[in-house]
Structures are given as C-alpha cells and as structure tokens.
Design an enzyme around this catalytic site. Structure first.
Site, PDB file in Angstrom:
ATOM      1  N   THR A 282       0.847  -1.189   0.000  1.00  0.00           N
ATOM      2  CA  THR A 282       0.000   0.000   0.000  1.00  0.00           C
ATOM      3  C   THR A 282       0.889   1.248   0.000  1.00  0.00           C
ATOM      4  O   THR A 282       2.095   1.157   0.263  1.00  0.00           O
ATOM      5  CB  THR A 282      -0.940   0.017   1.226  1.00  0.00           C
ATOM      6  OG1 THR A 282      -0.158   0.100   2.424  1.00  0.00           O
ATOM      7  CG2 THR A 282      -1.799  -1.237   1.265  1.00  0.00           C
TER       8      THR A 282
ATOM      9  N   GLU B 237      13.402  -5.866   1.384  1.00  0.00           N
ATOM     10  CA  GLU B 237      14.399  -5.516   0.365  1.00  0.00           C
ATOM     11  C   GLU B 237      13.902  -4.415  -0.569  1.00  0.00           C
ATOM     12  O   GLU B 237      14.658  -3.505  -0.931  1.00  0.00           O
ATOM     13  CB  GLU B 237      14.743  -6.769  -0.456  1.00  0.00           C
ATOM     14  CG  GLU B 237      15.791  -6.546  -1.529  1.00  0.00           C
ATOM     15  CD  GLU B 237      17.174  -6.295  -0.953  1.00  0.00           C
ATOM     16  OE1 GLU B 237      17.631  -5.135  -1.000  1.00  0.00           O
ATOM     17  OE2 GLU B 237      17.780  -7.253  -0.460  1.00  0.00           O
TER      18      GLU B 237
ATOM     19  N   GLY C 263       5.774  10.002 -17.114  1.00  0.00           N
ATOM     20  CA  GLY C 263       5.442   9.091 -16.025  1.00  0.00           C
ATOM     21  C   GLY C 263       6.579   8.866 -15.054  1.00  0.00           C
ATOM     22  O   GLY C 263       6.487   8.012 -14.165  1.00  0.00           O
TER      23      GLY C 263
ATOM     24  N   GLU D 255       5.423  11.955 -10.354  1.00  0.00           N
ATOM     25  CA  GLU D 255       4.012  11.929  -9.998  1.00  0.00           C
ATOM     26  C   GLU D 255       3.374  13.295 -10.277  1.00  0.00           C
ATOM     27  O   GLU D 255       4.069  14.309 -10.345  1.00  0.00           O
ATOM     28  CB  GLU D 255       3.860  11.601  -8.505  1.00  0.00           C
ATOM     29  CG  GLU D 255       4.392  10.241  -8.103  1.00  0.00           C
ATOM     30  CD  GLU D 255       3.547   9.100  -8.616  1.00  0.00           C
ATOM     31  OE1 GLU D 255       2.367   9.342  -8.941  1.00  0.00           O
ATOM     32  OE2 GLU D 255       4.059   7.976  -8.703  1.00  0.00           O
TER      33      GLU D 255
ATOM     34  N   LYS E 242      14.282   6.142   2.807  1.00  0.00           N
ATOM     35  CA  LYS E 242      15.190   5.039   2.507  1.00  0.00           C
ATOM     36  C   LYS E 242      16.445   5.110   3.365  1.00  0.00           C
ATOM     37  O   LYS E 242      16.960   4.081   3.820  1.00  0.00           O
ATOM     38  CB  LYS E 242      15.543   5.052   1.020  1.00  0.00           C
ATOM     39  CG  LYS E 242      14.340   4.773   0.126  1.00  0.00           C
ATOM     40  CD  LYS E 242      14.628   5.047  -1.334  1.00  0.00           C
ATOM     41  CE  LYS E 242      13.384   4.847  -2.192  1.00  0.00           C
ATOM     42  NZ  LYS E 242      13.609   5.208  -3.606  1.00  0.00           N
TER      43      LYS E 242
ATOM     44  N   GLY F 184       9.853   1.165 -10.394  1.00  0.00           N
ATOM     45  CA  GLY F 184       9.190   0.434 -11.471  1.00  0.00           C
ATOM     46  C   GLY F 184       8.466  -0.775 -10.923  1.00  0.00           C
ATOM     47  O   GLY F 184       8.949  -1.423  -9.986  1.00  0.00           O
TER      48      GLY F 184
END
Length: 315
Positions: free
Chosen positions: A77, A130, A187, A190, A205, A297
């Site tokens: 999500t 991961e 694309g 956003e 991250k 991706g």
C-alpha cells in the site's frame, strides 16, 4: 508459498502477475475498497482486468484479504508518514497470526522500525523489506550477507525522479519547471512530485538503512533533508564547467543521516544519470561496494519483493 497482496498499484499488481513465475500462488489481492479472495488461489490477471474496467478487484472486502489464508503478506500500500498507517496495522495483524510479511511500503520500517521488530520478536513470522531501499537493487540482502555490524556507512542516489530532473537540467540547460513537466508527461514524476523532489522519499530510505546498519532507533524526523526545487540551471552549468555534477545524495554514517544536493565528480561512481539509483556501502573487510540499477518500477520492485518471498520459503 501462498501470498496475500495488499495494494494493487504498480508494485502490488506486478507482484500478483509475476508470483506464478516464481512458483507462488496468490490467495488474495486488495486495494483500498475491493478485494479478490480464494484459498485455492485467485486469477491475478482476471482480478486486475476487473479493476481496470472499473468493477473492482472482486466482491470481497479489503479486510477479507488480510484475514485470508496465506503464508506471506505482501504489504504494497502507499507509504504514509508518522504512524505509518494502515501499513503498520497490516504488519501487526499478519505477525499476530504468525505469518511472514514482505514490505514494499517503506512507512513501517522507516517510521516504526523498533515497533515492527518488537512485534516480530513475539511472532513465528519474519519481516523482510528488500524492496523498500533501491527497488530492484539488492542493497539490504548485501548488507545481510556482509553482516550489518561490518558495514560502517552507506551513501547513494536513492530517488530516480530527482536524479532524472537534475541530469536533464544539466544536459539541456532547461529550467526545473520545464524538466519536471517533461518528467510528469513521461510518467517519471508523480502529478504531485513533492515526495521525490523535496527529498522525503530518499530520506525514508536512508532512515531504513540507518535502522538496519545501527540496530534501530531512526525515523524520518532524524534525517536532515533538503530537496532540489531551488537549484538553478546556472548552478548545474557551473558544476559541469568544473568537472562536477549535482546530485541528490543520501548519506548514512554514525555521525548522522542526511539527504541533500551535493557536488560529485562528473565521471564518478555517484554521477549516475536518468532514473538510475546507486548505493555505496563502506564495509570493514570488503572495502567499498557499489550497487546500482533500477530504483523503481512495478516489475523491477516486484522482483525484490519476490526475492524476499523466496528467502522466506527457504526458512
């Protein structure tokens, strides 16, 4: 392994579509309002076709997917900040049932890492993530292989959108606004690019990397963050004239965690172009390791999710 997939965006959909290629079945898939559930296995393509047509994934409720029969919950999500909900509650529910969890959602391990580990300690399930750092790049599994205690620091380019914008501005002499609009048309960015260009995505991250390397205790608020919105074309051109490039660099070391624009050698390892990501690990015995590849991706990130599922299948 039987998978329940929460989230049917690019990553969740790709996990469902590719699961069979990895020898796994999907017993449930849910978005925010609908779900398809079958203990014998659903047809992911049919469910996703129904969603694309506006019918919804299936006739079940999203809560039915969380309660379904599965070995691994794939939490894909959207990432949320602060309390990391509803992702965190999804993780908790799976662990309470002694099920494994694989995260593509960064929120639970960027914002509530210690809470996740505490729940995991009381469960027969494990949590792997991961895909939350570097997309398809095996950053966390490399750290695990080396031993986190033998990796002193990490740095890198961890957001493809910001990197695309900076490299296009420098190469073509175009304004931030022009390149951002181009990235949105392609694309790559956003419609609301704030998460990427303000450095938040890279900072999440980096918080995850710090938690893994130093045993927890980090969240987004602990990261010093600056984005790329205010960088003028003239600064990029001056950097090029000096044999350098400007990149949005994340840096994780015992002295702190930072994300911001940095000058790097134009032909150096960190000067990756376009949407590429790279992570450098400073290790005690293997020296500096450079890991690069697709940082985002659907299929690319799904490959990292399914690699984690395979690891859990070997437990």
């Amino acid at each position: 392994m039987k998978l329940a997939v929460l989230g049917a965006g690019a990553v969740g959909a790709s996990v469902a579509e590719l699961a069979g290629d990895y020898g796994h079945s999907v017993t449930a898939i849910a978005d925010s309002s609908t779900a398809a559930v079958d203990p014998e296995g659903i047809d992911p393509d049919a469910a996703l076709d129904r969603k694309a047509s506006g019918e919804g994934l299936g006739k079940a409720d999203p809560d039915d997917a969380l309660a379904a029969e599965y070995d691994v919950l794939v939490e894909a999500t959207p990432t949320t900040l602060g309390d990391a909900e509803p992702g965190f509650s999804h993780v908790a529910a799976a662990l309470e049932r002694d099920r494994h969890v694989v995260l593509a959602n960064k929120g639970p391990v960027a914002e509530r890492y210690d809470d996740v580990r505490a729940l995991e300690a009381d469960s027969a399930g494990q949590v792997l993530f991961e895909a939350t750092v570097g997309g398809a790049i095996p950053v966390l599994s490399t750290i695990r292989g080396l031993g986190a205690e033998r990796v002193s620091a990490a740095r890198g380019i961890l957001n493809g959108t910001a990197n695309f914008v900076l490299t296009r501005m420098a190469a073509e002499g175009l304004s931030y606004e022009h390149v951002l609009a181009e990235a949105q048309d392609l694309g790559v960015a956003e419609p609301d690019p704030a998460f990427d260009v303000e450095g938040t995505d890279a900072a999440l991250k980096c918080a995850i990397l710090a938690n893994v390397l130093y045993g927890g205790g980090y969240e987004l608020a602990d990261v010093d963050v600056a984005g790329i919105r205010e960088i003028p074309v003239s600064a990029l051109e001056l950097a090029v004239d000096g044999g350098q490039a400007i990149r949005l660099v994340g840096d994780v070391n015992p002295d702190g965690v930072r994300v911001g624009p940095r000058l790097v050698p134009e032909n150096g390892t960190l000067a990756v172009s376009g949407t590429q990501n790279i992570v450098q690990l400073e290790s005690d015995h293997a020296g500096r390791l450079n890991l690069s590849g697709a940082g985002a991706g659907g299929p690319e990130t799904a490959s990292a999710v399914l690699a984690d599922v395979d690891r859990l299948g070997g437990v």
